[in-house]
Design a protein around this motif. Structure first.
Motif, mmCIF file in Angstrom:
data_model
loop_
_atom_site.group_PDB
_atom_site.id
_atom_site.type_symbol
_atom_site.label_atom_id
_atom_site.label_comp_id
_atom_site.label_asym_id
_atom_site.label_seq_id
_atom_site.Cartn_x
_atom_site.Cartn_y
_atom_site.Cartn_z
ATOM 1 N N ILE A 1 -13.879 -2.370 1.226
ATOM 2 C CA ILE A 1 -12.748 -2.306 2.406
ATOM 3 C C ILE A 1 -11.531 -1.995 1.417
ATOM 4 O O ILE A 1 -10.821 -1.345 2.372
ATOM 5 N N GLU A 2 -11.190 -2.422 0.318
ATOM 6 C CA GLU A 2 -10.130 -1.897 -0.228
ATOM 7 C C GLU A 2 -9.614 -0.359 -0.068
ATOM 8 O O GLU A 2 -8.710 -0.081 0.166
ATOM 9 N N GLY A 3 -10.764 0.307 -0.581
ATOM 10 C CA GLY A 3 -10.784 1.633 -0.676
ATOM 11 C C GLY A 3 -10.531 2.177 0.576
ATOM 12 O O GLY A 3 -9.610 3.280 0.898
ATOM 13 N N LEU A 4 -11.131 1.834 1.722
ATOM 14 C CA LEU A 4 -11.137 2.302 3.088
ATOM 15 C C LEU A 4 -9.615 2.109 3.616
ATOM 16 O O LEU A 4 -9.188 3.035 4.320
ATOM 17 N N PHE A 5 -9.169 0.867 3.188
ATOM 18 C CA PHE A 5 -7.984 0.562 3.974
ATOM 19 C C PHE A 5 -6.989 1.509 3.129
ATOM 20 O O PHE A 5 -5.880 1.917 3.779
ATOM 21 N N GLN A 6 -6.850 1.830 1.830
ATOM 22 C CA GLN A 6 -5.909 2.765 1.233
ATOM 23 C C GLN A 6 -5.882 4.052 1.537
ATOM 24 O O GLN A 6 -5.033 4.689 1.509
ATOM 25 N N GLN A 7 -7.201 4.384 2.163
ATOM 26 C CA GLN A 7 -7.399 5.719 2.666
ATOM 27 C C GLN A 7 -6.795 5.867 4.101
ATOM 28 O O GLN A 7 -6.870 6.852 4.478
ATOM 29 N N GLY A 8 -6.313 4.738 4.648
ATOM 30 C CA GLY A 8 -5.753 4.819 6.074
ATOM 31 C C GLY A 8 -7.029 4.848 7.187
ATOM 32 O O GLY A 8 -6.553 5.169 8.135
ATOM 33 N N LYS A 9 -8.167 4.572 6.648
ATOM 34 C CA LYS A 9 -9.179 4.535 7.510
ATOM 35 C C LYS A 9 -9.569 3.378 8.649
ATOM 36 O O LYS A 9 -10.236 3.207 9.402
ATOM 37 N N ILE B 1 -3.143 -11.277 8.911
ATOM 38 C CA ILE B 1 -3.455 -9.864 9.387
ATOM 39 C C ILE B 1 -2.599 -8.790 8.284
ATOM 40 O O ILE B 1 -1.364 -9.038 8.278
ATOM 41 N N VAL B 2 -3.326 -7.970 7.912
ATOM 42 C CA VAL B 2 -2.603 -6.852 7.172
ATOM 43 C C VAL B 2 -2.947 -5.616 7.937
ATOM 44 O O VAL B 2 -3.857 -5.054 8.020
ATOM 45 N N LYS B 3 -1.721 -4.886 8.252
ATOM 46 C CA LYS B 3 -1.855 -3.725 8.747
ATOM 47 C C LYS B 3 -1.647 -2.313 7.533
ATOM 48 O O LYS B 3 -1.051 -2.610 6.659
ATOM 49 N N VAL B 4 -2.350 -1.374 7.877
ATOM 50 C CA VAL B 4 -2.220 -0.268 6.967
ATOM 51 C C VAL B 4 -0.814 0.293 6.897
ATOM 52 O O VAL B 4 -0.447 0.665 5.426
ATOM 53 N N LYS B 5 -0.054 0.435 7.633
ATOM 54 C CA LYS B 5 1.236 0.916 7.416
ATOM 55 C C LYS B 5 2.219 -0.193 6.645
ATOM 56 O O LYS B 5 3.198 0.191 5.826
ATOM 57 N N ASP B 6 1.609 -1.390 6.386
ATOM 58 C CA ASP B 6 2.429 -2.390 5.693
ATOM 59 C C ASP B 6 2.130 -2.301 4.160
ATOM 60 O O ASP B 6 2.971 -2.620 3.230
ATOM 61 N N GLU B 7 1.036 -1.524 3.886
ATOM 62 C CA GLU B 7 0.475 -1.313 2.618
ATOM 63 C C GLU B 7 0.740 0.028 2.088
ATOM 64 O O GLU B 7 1.004 0.327 0.893
#
Length: 325
Positions: free
Chosen positions: A268-276, A318-324
């Motif tokens: 999950i962390e990798g997919l999240f950081q890739q914006g997927k 909830i953590v949104k990708v734009k927050d990270e």
């Protein structure tokens, strides 16, 4: 004749005595150890943490929190787990802990009959308290003392509410989960459905799949063939997220879609950081570990008896990708 028999008996007795002495000496001087450590004088309790996975960010954090609290309280904690989900080895570890008569067990819940038999019958027979962690099995089916972890019903609601904020209150949304969903998945699904029922213009497509990557990709392919206009995707079991996204990427642009999951799988962390992923539910596994040990010690010392049967919920957000990014 009798004299000869007497001499022979004395000789046999002497040999047996010598062999007994040699055997005893070898045992005393050996390095043999119990499969689970015995209680030493300065350690009050022997506890065990049992999970299906080790060496993943989520479960490493659970073990870290549990180990730190155990060391702080001066109790012995054994961590038992496997690399990659191995249900048979997981259940064997649970059975080993029970037969070793540890003082308490903290275990990842598994909604299967063998697990329930071990906790409801064998652990109860030995009087060993069991606390489920991160994933629960209902008390009436497992006789666990309590549950420590996320409120999965609330987590499902958070995902659904975020999806509606992002996508709007109309469109097609696929919810993907196991062929035989675990209890925590059913709770997440119920939370999502509770929100979507208030939005009749959202069409929900329930998608069951096996968890192997090949099966997930094949299921996703079939979903896209039958619903080419679909915009929203929720992976209730985070384990299926990677295969689902890989197949979606072969057919569509990821950016215009709305894809959500949970943080309890290594991918999950990798997919999240890739914006997927548009957003995930972030949990607090380290607090789960600490609280599990704390409650078990309190129960053993009679400070919290009975424990809250409904469980002790740890924070989720909830953590949104734009927050990270």
């Amino acid at each position: 004749m009798n004299k000869s028999l007497s001499i022979l008996a004395v000789l046999i007795l002497s040999v047996l005595s010598y062999l007994t002495y040699i055997s005893a000496e070898s045992v005393i001087n050996s390095d043999w150890k119990e499969p689970l450590p015995l209680m030493s004088e300065n350690q009050q309790y022997r506890l065990v943490l049992i999970t299906q996975d080790v060496d993943t960010p989520f479960w490493n954090s659970v073990a870290k929190g549990a180990s730190e609290l155990a060391e702080q309280e001066g109790v012995m904690l054994e961590n038992l787990g496997n690399y990659g989900k191995n249900e048979e080895a997981f259940l064997s570890n649970l059975e080993l802990a029970i037969h070793s008569k540890v003082d308490g067990i903290i275990v990842q819940g598994l909604d299967k009959e063998k697990f329930k038999e071990l906790t409801k019958i064998k652990a109860a027979f030995y009087g060993i308290p069991v606390i489920t962690i991160a994933e629960d099995v209902p008390i009436e089916e497992s006789l666990r003392r309590t549950y420590v972890g996320s409120n999965h019903f609330k987590a499902g609601k958070l995902i659904a509410e975020q999806l509606i904020l992002d996508m709007g209150d109309s469109g097609e949304v696929a919810i993907m989960y196991d062929q035989e969903p675990q209890h925590y998945q059913s709770l997440r699904l119920n939370g999502i459905q509770a929100v979507f029922r208030k939005h009749p213009n959202i069409s929900v497509i329930d998608v069951r799949t096996d968890t192997s990557k090949e099966k997930v990709m094949a299921t996703t392919q079939n979903l896209l063939n039958n619903h080419p206009e679909i915009e929203g995707f929720v992976a209730i079991n985070s384990e299926v997220t990677s295969g689902m996204i890989q197949e979606i990427s072969r057919r569509k642009q990821i950016d215009p879609l709305f894809i959500y999951s949970f943080d309890d799988h290594a991918d999950i962390e990798g997919l999240f950081q890739q914006g997927k992923l548009d957003a995930i539910v972030a949990q607090d596994p380290e607090m789960m570990g600490r609280l599990g040990v704390e409650l078990l010690i309190e129960w053993l010392e009679g400070k919290s008896a009975p424990l809250d049967f409904d469980g002790y919920f740890t924070p989720i957000t909830i953590v949104k990708v734009k927050d990270e990014l």
